[in-house]
Design an enzyme around this catalytic site. Structure first.
Site, PDB file in Angstrom:
ATOM      1  N   SER A 369       0.809  -1.221   0.000  1.00 22.13           N
ATOM      2  CA  SER A 369       0.000   0.000   0.000  1.00 22.13           C
ATOM      3  C   SER A 369       0.842   1.270   0.000  1.00 22.13           C
ATOM      4  CB  SER A 369      -0.928  -0.002   1.220  1.00 22.13           C
ATOM      5  OG  SER A 369      -0.181  -0.155   2.417  1.00 22.13           O
ATOM      6  N   LEU A 370       2.157   1.145  -0.215  1.00 16.21           N
ATOM      7  CA  LEU A 370       3.010   2.327  -0.267  1.00 16.21           C
ATOM      8  C   LEU A 370       2.855   3.051  -1.601  1.00 16.21           C
ATOM      9  CD1 LEU A 370       6.351   0.970   1.239  1.00 16.21           C
ATOM     10  CD2 LEU A 370       4.589   2.311   2.400  1.00 16.21           C
ATOM     11  N   CYS A 371       3.107   4.348  -1.587  1.00 13.79           N
ATOM     12  CA  CYS A 371       3.023   5.148  -2.809  1.00 13.79           C
ATOM     13  C   CYS A 371       4.343   5.091  -3.574  1.00 13.79           C
ATOM     14  CB  CYS A 371       2.649   6.589  -2.472  1.00 13.79           C
ATOM     15  SG  CYS A 371       0.956   6.755  -1.889  1.00 13.79           S
ATOM     16  N   THR A 372       4.715   3.892  -3.977  1.00 13.26           N
ATOM     17  CA  THR A 372       5.883   3.678  -4.825  1.00 13.26           C
ATOM     18  C   THR A 372       5.653   2.423  -5.641  1.00 13.26           C
ATOM     19  OG1 THR A 372       8.237   3.101  -4.863  1.00 13.26           O
ATOM     20  CG2 THR A 372       7.036   2.551  -2.870  1.00 13.26           C
TER      21      THR A 372
END
Length: 428
Positions: A369-372
């Site tokens: 769920s990380l923005c990467t």
């Protein structure tokens, strides 16, 4: 692939945590027993850096392990742990061994009363000599040596290394008289982790005992201890085979017999162990938060992947960076392409299903769920049909797992670390 605990425990924990590590004490104790039975005359040191969780550390040290500490913080944690478990059998300086490059003066002063300090460079030997002179004390130290040997190579083929003093340089230091306040009473060597080839380990030990004989001849007395380092690995895949502990032990016993015949029976022989006992005891569990299809590809979005357990993501990175079917390991971050197995536990189910074993399986990407975009732990993997609330479980998460993961990234909630005691109680 089976998990050694009732799946209801995982369901119960997932009611409180979206992601968590679970360490199983029974597995740790079984692995400790295997080492003890195979090497009754050897002392084992637990490498705290592999998993410093208080309950894991307590289990290791309360079952007779000494400590391989890589920082002043680990020295102090081990000292507190021995005190907490009421183990006063020997002074901490005889069972905590502080070996790391780049120790500061603060590190040395903070550790010298409660740990055996292992000097890592000629400069560090000089700094310890200066401290000892200021205190007007004679201090015993060990030295980490970078041997003139490479795993799988031959004598005289040593490589440059950030760790230790080159063997040939060390003999020059012994010939000098520049450290009158120091007594070098032990040696430490470590060349490679995660070895499964028993013959390579035997050859490595053969060289170290030969080197120890030459060092003892130079100093005119037996060493107090010889730390052979680590190297005994664990099987990560179904194709991996355990080190044959009985064969390795048999070869080691020959060295011990010879040393006894030569009047060196009192030298303590040590082996470090980081992942061997806790490595297979750990499971990383993370909850499915979402599923979506993008242009025909199904993505299973998990609560915490790269930031919670980074090493599976590193496997995916290596897959993207090379076509080599067997890229070289870069321990402890990268062991191999098939280092971790993935399992699923669906809501309401009791059966844990390995990847590729479900009749209703689908090919998906497991992502976090990380923005990467690099937050991917498995691409094009065959998993059971998963919905939000289901669980994905990753194996081999007991060592070099939580401690190495970038949990501060994006200010996400950190995974819990849970300890399942032998009596079935849950501890955090």
């Amino acid at each position: 692939m089976r998990i050694p605990m009732d799946s209801r425990i995982l369901h119960d924990l997932s009611d409180h945590y979206d992601s968590f590590y679970l360490y199983d004490e029974k597995t740790i104790l079984q692995r400790i027993q295997a080492l003890r039975e195979a090497f009754p005359e050897v002392e084992f040191l637990y490498s705290v850096k592999s998993n410093p969780h208080p309950e894991v550390l307590k289990t290791m040290l309360s079952h007779g392990f000494g400590t391989d500490a890589a920082s002043l913080g680990e020295v102090l944690a081990a000292s507190r742990c021995y005190e907490a478990i009421g183990d006063h059998e020997m002074p901490d300086r005889d069972r905590i061994f502080y070996s790391a490059p780049g120790k500061s003066r603060k590190d040395l002063l903070g550790a010298w009363q409660c740990a055996a300090i292992i000097a890592d460079s000629p400069g560090e030997i000089r700094r310890i000599e200066e401290i000892a002179a200021e205190m007007d004390k004679k201090i015993s130290i060990g030295v980490r040596i970078n041997p003139a040997y490479t795993i799988g190579g031959t004598a005289g083929t040593g490589a440059p290394a950030k760790f230790g003093i080159d063997e040939e340089q060390f003999f020059s230091i012994l010939e000098s008289s520049g450290h009158p306040h120091l007594r070098i009473n032990g040696i430490h060597v470590h060349l490679r982790s995660q070895m499964l080839n028993t013959a390579l380990l035997i050859n490595y030990h053969n060289y170290l005992f030969d080197m120890a004989d030459r060092i003892e001849a130079a100093i005119g007395a037996p060493l107090d201890y010889i730390n052979l380092g680590s190297g005994i690995g664990i099987p990560f895949t179904e194709q991996d085979r355990e080190v044959d502990l009985s064969v390795l032990s048999g070869a080691l016993k020959e060295h011990l017999r010879r040393r006894k015949e030569n009047g060196k029976a009192d030298t303590r022989i040590m082996i470090e162990s980081g992942r061997y006992a806790p490595g297979k005891s750990g499971w990383y569990v993370t909850k499915v938060m979402d599923r979506k299809i993008s242009r025909g590809k199904t993505f299973i979005v998990l609560n915490s992947t790269m930031n919670g357990f980074v090493r599976p993501s590193l496997v995916e990175m290596v897959r993207h960076l090379t076509d080599d079917p067997a890229p070289a390991a870069w321990e402890p971050f990268f062991t191999g392409l098939d280092t971790f197995q993935f399992l699923a536990l669906r809501s309401g189910d009791e059966e844990v299903i390995p990847a590729g074993a479900s009749e209703d399986g689908e090919t998906v990407d497991l992502v976090g769920s990380l923005c990467t975009g690099v937050d991917v732990i498995a691409s094009d993997i065959r998993m059971p049909h998963l919905e939000p609330g289901d669980l994905v479980i990753i194996t081999n998460a007991g060592a070099y797992a939580a401690v190495m993961s970038p949990m501060q990234f994006a200010s996400m909630e950190k995974p819990a670390q849970i300890f399942l005691a032998e009596d079935g109680t849950i501890r955090s």
